[in-house]
Scaffold this active site. Structure first.
Site, PDB file in Angstrom:
ATOM      1  N   THR A 127       8.968  -6.694 -30.553  1.00  0.00           N
ATOM      2  CA  THR A 127       8.333  -5.971 -29.449  1.00  0.00           C
ATOM      3  C   THR A 127       7.223  -6.782 -28.818  1.00  0.00           C
ATOM      4  O   THR A 127       6.591  -7.612 -29.493  1.00  0.00           O
ATOM      5  CB  THR A 127       7.747  -4.639 -29.963  1.00  0.00           C
ATOM      6  OG1 THR A 127       6.940  -4.032 -28.950  1.00  0.00           O
ATOM      7  CG2 THR A 127       6.866  -4.855 -31.185  1.00  0.00           C
ATOM      8  N   ASP A 128       6.962  -6.530 -27.542  1.00  0.00           N
ATOM      9  CA  ASP A 128       5.846  -7.199 -26.878  1.00  0.00           C
ATOM     10  C   ASP A 128       4.495  -6.753 -27.423  1.00  0.00           C
ATOM     11  O   ASP A 128       3.477  -7.424 -27.232  1.00  0.00           O
ATOM     12  CB  ASP A 128       5.895  -6.981 -25.366  1.00  0.00           C
ATOM     13  CG  ASP A 128       5.835  -5.515 -24.933  1.00  0.00           C
ATOM     14  OD1 ASP A 128       5.755  -4.623 -25.800  1.00  0.00           O
ATOM     15  OD2 ASP A 128       5.879  -5.263 -23.713  1.00  0.00           O
ATOM     16  N   GLU A 129       4.466  -5.639 -28.157  1.00  0.00           N
ATOM     17  CA  GLU A 129       3.197  -5.128 -28.670  1.00  0.00           C
ATOM     18  C   GLU A 129       2.549  -6.060 -29.691  1.00  0.00           C
ATOM     19  O   GLU A 129       1.360  -5.941 -29.979  1.00  0.00           O
ATOM     20  CB  GLU A 129       3.384  -3.732 -29.261  1.00  0.00           C
ATOM     21  CG  GLU A 129       3.791  -2.706 -28.221  1.00  0.00           C
ATOM     22  CD  GLU A 129       3.747  -1.281 -28.742  1.00  0.00           C
ATOM     23  OE1 GLU A 129       2.785  -0.945 -29.459  1.00  0.00           O
ATOM     24  OE2 GLU A 129       4.675  -0.516 -28.435  1.00  0.00           O
ATOM     25  N   TYR A 151       1.549  -0.134 -36.254  1.00  0.00           N
ATOM     26  CA  TYR A 151       2.941  -0.425 -35.903  1.00  0.00           C
ATOM     27  C   TYR A 151       3.112  -1.869 -35.474  1.00  0.00           C
ATOM     28  O   TYR A 151       3.942  -2.616 -36.016  1.00  0.00           O
ATOM     29  CB  TYR A 151       3.427   0.509 -34.788  1.00  0.00           C
ATOM     30  CG  TYR A 151       4.620  -0.048 -34.040  1.00  0.00           C
ATOM     31  CD1 TYR A 151       5.824  -0.281 -34.703  1.00  0.00           C
ATOM     32  CD2 TYR A 151       4.537  -0.366 -32.684  1.00  0.00           C
ATOM     33  CE1 TYR A 151       6.919  -0.811 -34.033  1.00  0.00           C
ATOM     34  CE2 TYR A 151       5.626  -0.895 -32.007  1.00  0.00           C
ATOM     35  CZ  TYR A 151       6.812  -1.121 -32.688  1.00  0.00           C
ATOM     36  OH  TYR A 151       7.884  -1.672 -32.026  1.00  0.00           O
ATOM     37  N   LYS A 155       5.144  -5.146 -37.165  1.00  0.00           N
ATOM     38  CA  LYS A 155       6.165  -5.927 -36.468  1.00  0.00           C
ATOM     39  C   LYS A 155       5.769  -7.399 -36.386  1.00  0.00           C
ATOM     40  O   LYS A 155       6.610  -8.289 -36.543  1.00  0.00           O
ATOM     41  CB  LYS A 155       6.412  -5.357 -35.075  1.00  0.00           C
ATOM     42  CG  LYS A 155       7.153  -4.034 -35.054  1.00  0.00           C
ATOM     43  CD  LYS A 155       8.555  -4.132 -35.666  1.00  0.00           C
ATOM     44  CE  LYS A 155       9.515  -4.923 -34.812  1.00  0.00           C
ATOM     45  NZ  LYS A 155      10.892  -4.928 -35.385  1.00  0.00           N
TER      46      LYS A 155
END
Length: 330
Positions: A127-129, A151, A155
């Site tokens: 994810t870009d997060e 979260y 990741k």
């Protein structure tokens, strides 16, 4: 070719399975597909109903952290597509233990099994997060990881493990980092289906703060197309950002959803902002575009209209999943 797809009963994973078996990804044509999914609240066998009887599909209910099971499933596998993850930021804030167990320990279990069993290619869907928050510009794949939620931290940890298995052991690992996905079959804990289903039922929708947080929106079909390109033509050890090219503030997104469902701002309820809420995400997709020929193909307005129509037409799918009280998202 034999492909193992983890989290294949979830939103993005099931989209990939349906598209693959429909012949949308030529380099994987004719592949035998095994889906491994724990069927937590976000995994749903109904997501695979359109292909449930396909002769090249098999389904296994199980945990990616189960070493014996994962070892059995990776034996003889050519390609692992790793979608499985705990993915809801609000849930990670309330309690992060499951996120560490699934996203970190589960990914490690899969990587080790892939290495032990000679898997040819391992695509790790991220994810870009993991990049954190960016006030202007867009992240290239070389930017440092600065996650801000439990979260995204879990990741980022899994991304680093995947990279380490390539650098240390030579495992052909390829990492993708996507922006915010939307489309049919997305669990109604996420912002677009949450707002749409609430509005269809005449329930108010929750908006964090002033709604100034900005996200890039990516249709799930475009995301899966990008993953297929990375699996087929990507370079071992590389990271590829996958974006949709439509940046909207949460307020702008809310306006579009209200218009799409025929409601007005009286349906919006302001709620206190999320802890550690990242202001803006934006990924640079030059690498995947230049190397692999990726471009998003679903215009946001068209994709959003089709998504709203899908939820309107499929209440039997989402009503059992709708929580008794709405939570904000985005």
């Amino acid at each position: 070719m034999r492909i193992l797809i983890t989290g294949g009963a979830g939103f993005i994973g099931s989209t990939y399975v349906r598209r693959l078996l429909a012949g949308d990804y030529p380099e994987q044509a004719g592949a035998d597909v095994t889906v491994l999914d724990k069927l937590t609240y976000a995994g749903n066998r109904a997501n695979l109903a359109p292909v449930a009887d396909h002769p090249r599909l098999s389904f296994v209910q199980g945990d990616i952290a189960d070493r014996a099971l994962v070892g059995d499933l990776t034996a003889g596998t050519d390609l692992v597509l790793h979608f499985a993850a705990e993915s809801h930021v609000d849930r990670s804030i309330a309690g992060s233990a499951e996120f560490v167990t699934t996203n970190v320990l589960g990914t490690h279990t899969l990587l080790q099994a892939a290495l032990d069993n000679g898997v040819t290619t391992f695509v790790h869907v991220s994810t870009d997060e993991v990049y954190g928050s960016i006030s202007e510009g867009s992240w290239p794949e070389t930017d440092p990881l600065e996650p801000n939620s439990p979260y995204s931290a879990s990741k980022a940890s899994s991304d680093l493990l995947a990279r380490a298995f390539h650098r240390t052991h030579g495992l052909d690992v390829r990492i993708t980092r996507c922006s915010n996905n939307y489309g049919p079959y997305q669990h109604p804990e996420k912002v677009i289906p949450r707002f749409v289903t609430n509005l269809i039922d005449g329930e108010p929708v929750p908006l964090y703060g002033e709604g100034g947080n900005v996200r890039d929106w990516l249709h799930v079909d475009d995301h899966c197309r990008g993953i297929a390109l990375v699996a087929g033509k990507g370079r071992p050890g590389e990271v590829y950002n996958i974006g949709g090219g439509t940046e909207l503030s949460n307020r702008e997104l809310t306006e579009r959803l209200l218009e799409a469902v025929g409601k007005d701002w009286s349906m919006v309820r302001r709620v206190p902002d999320r802890k550690g809420h990242d202001l803006r995400y934006s990924v640079d997709i030059c690498k995947i575009s230049t190397e692999l020929g990726y471009t998003p193909q679903v215009p946001f307005d068209d994709g959003l209209a089709a998504t709203v129509a899908w939820y309107r037409d499929h209440p039997e799918w989402w009503r059992p999943l709708t929580a008794p009280t709405a939570t904000a998202a985005g």
